[in-house]
Write an enzyme that holds these catalytic residues in place. Structure first.
Site, PDB file in Angstrom:
ATOM      1  N   ARG A 161      36.244  51.376 128.045  1.00  0.00           N
ATOM      2  CA  ARG A 161      34.876  51.826 128.273  1.00  0.00           C
ATOM      3  C   ARG A 161      34.913  53.211 128.894  1.00  0.00           C
ATOM      4  O   ARG A 161      35.724  53.497 129.775  1.00  0.00           O
ATOM      5  CB  ARG A 161      34.121  50.855 129.210  1.00  0.00           C
ATOM      6  CG  ARG A 161      33.813  49.504 128.580  1.00  0.00           C
ATOM      7  CD  ARG A 161      32.750  49.650 127.492  1.00  0.00           C
ATOM      8  NE  ARG A 161      32.360  48.381 126.896  1.00  0.00           N
ATOM      9  CZ  ARG A 161      32.866  47.875 125.785  1.00  0.00           C
ATOM     10  NH1 ARG A 161      33.838  48.537 125.156  1.00  0.00           N
ATOM     11  NH2 ARG A 161      32.451  46.721 125.303  1.00  0.00           N
ATOM     12  N   HIS A 189      34.524  56.569 119.370  1.00  0.00           N
ATOM     13  CA  HIS A 189      34.334  55.139 119.648  1.00  0.00           C
ATOM     14  C   HIS A 189      34.631  54.322 118.390  1.00  0.00           C
ATOM     15  O   HIS A 189      33.836  53.510 117.935  1.00  0.00           O
ATOM     16  CB  HIS A 189      32.905  54.866 120.137  1.00  0.00           C
ATOM     17  CG  HIS A 189      32.802  53.634 120.983  1.00  0.00           C
ATOM     18  ND1 HIS A 189      32.037  53.574 122.115  1.00  0.00           N
ATOM     19  CD2 HIS A 189      33.369  52.396 120.854  1.00  0.00           C
ATOM     20  CE1 HIS A 189      32.123  52.362 122.657  1.00  0.00           C
ATOM     21  NE2 HIS A 189      32.938  51.637 121.900  1.00  0.00           N
ATOM     22  N   GLU A 246      28.095  59.454 124.828  1.00  0.00           N
ATOM     23  CA  GLU A 246      28.433  59.321 123.405  1.00  0.00           C
ATOM     24  C   GLU A 246      27.190  59.483 122.549  1.00  0.00           C
ATOM     25  O   GLU A 246      26.147  58.931 122.895  1.00  0.00           O
ATOM     26  CB  GLU A 246      29.076  57.954 123.140  1.00  0.00           C
ATOM     27  CG  GLU A 246      30.411  57.772 123.825  1.00  0.00           C
ATOM     28  CD  GLU A 246      31.019  56.397 123.596  1.00  0.00           C
ATOM     29  OE1 GLU A 246      32.217  56.220 123.857  1.00  0.00           O
ATOM     30  OE2 GLU A 246      30.271  55.476 123.180  1.00  0.00           O
TER      31      GLU A 246
END
Length: 320
Positions: free
Chosen positions: A234, A282, A263
């Site tokens: 994370r 990601h 993000e």
């Protein structure tokens, strides 16, 4: 019996439809947004499947008495009020295992890419030069120590892959009983020992209040000079500004980062300017295989609860 998918950013839900058809369950897809749990079209559903939609106490009350289970794409369930679900006897299920191998593969790939400086070597090759000096230092795995922070399913898979490549592999996890020195052939050490001795530190821990910015200026100062950090867990576990400082100062050789605090990462963010930092958007969870598993299992897990079958991955158990 009806299951409703509130929101999904995938190209298709055909895999989910096939899984529902195989179970003889009606599937409704409404293509909603973060607030779609209270969309009138959802009313009357027995099972709710969400990707990003927020399911709070008010949404649950709106969907009762029919709603019996909430399924979440992937691992995290932070958009679901678990206490409210528990109080109302609504089960919550997730799919934490669909991307275990894919994430571990990606963590290893990032680590190897930085160690061998593939990014710079690619640039040199495209410039038709064979001068390796700009890519130095480049190391071989057998002389390096690979530290795994978080020894859950993904951390374990990553450790196994690192060991198979020849790294000396050491692991740390607060859930490993104190005093344990070895687990399944892996050396167990304290967090600080892993920081001090590892050439690569790969992060596999959840984002909690206790782990937010676990990797800070202070933490990076404890790491071995010239080490590499890899994060496929994370974004909030690492203080991005501190990471930039650690790489710019030379304390860290580089980093492989799949998850960031913001993000998508802004194109002008300082971390994008660092030469020996590999970034991916990601994407660690993704493979052709994991994509199919995720979509199948979120439906199957939800239907398992509705049909009274045992569900392996239950965050909030169904009401007895």
């Amino acid at each position: 019996m009806r299951v409703t998918i509130t929101d999904l950013d995938h190209d298709s839900y055909a895999i989910e439809q096939a899984a529902a058809d195989a179970e003889g369950v009606e599937l409704l897809f409404i293509n909603g947004d973060a607030d779609s749990a209270t969309d009138p079209r959802v009313k009357g559903t027995d099972g709710l499947v969400v990707q990003y939609a927020k399911v709070d106490a008010a949404a649950m009350d709106y969907l009762l008495p029919e709603l019996k289970v909430i399924g979440r794409y992937g691992v995290g369930v932070d958009t679901i009020d678990l206490d409210a679900a528990r109080e109302r006897g609504i089960a919550v299920v997730n799919v934490p295992d669909y991307g275990t191998q894919s994430v571990a593969d990606h963590a290893i790939t990032l680590a190897l890419g930085v160690i061998r400086n593939i990014k710079e070597l690619d640039t040199l090759a495209r410039k038709s030069t064979m001068d390796l000096a700009p890519a130095a230092p480049i190391h071989q795995f057998v002389d390096l120590t690979f530290g795994v922070v978080g020894f859950g399913a993904i951390g374990r898979a990553c450790a196994e892959k690192a060991r198979g490549l020849g790294f000396t592999t050491v692991v740390t996890d607060p859930l490993i009983p104190e005093g344990t020195t070895e687990v399944d052939g892996f050396t167990v050490a304290s967090f600080d020992e892993v920081l001090a001795t590892s050439d690569v530190v790969s992060v596999h821990i959840p984002l909690l209040d206790s782990t937010k910015h676990l990797f800070s200026d202070e933490t990076f100062a404890k790491m071995k000079d010239g080490a590499i950090i890899v994060n496929t867990a994370r974004g909030g576990v690492i203080d991005t500004e501190a990471l930039v400082r650690a790489v710019e100062s030379g304390k860290l050789l580089g980093a492989g980062i799949d998850v960031l605090e913001v993000e998508p990462v802004p194109a002008d963010a300082p971390i994008t300017k660092l030469d020996r930092v590999l970034l991916s958007p990601h994407a660690a969870y993704y493979s052709e295989e994991s994509y199919v598993l995720l979509k199948q299992r979120v439906i199957r897990n939800t239907v398992d609860v509705l049909k009274g079958r045992e569900c392996r991955f239950t965050v909030v158990p169904p009401k007895k």
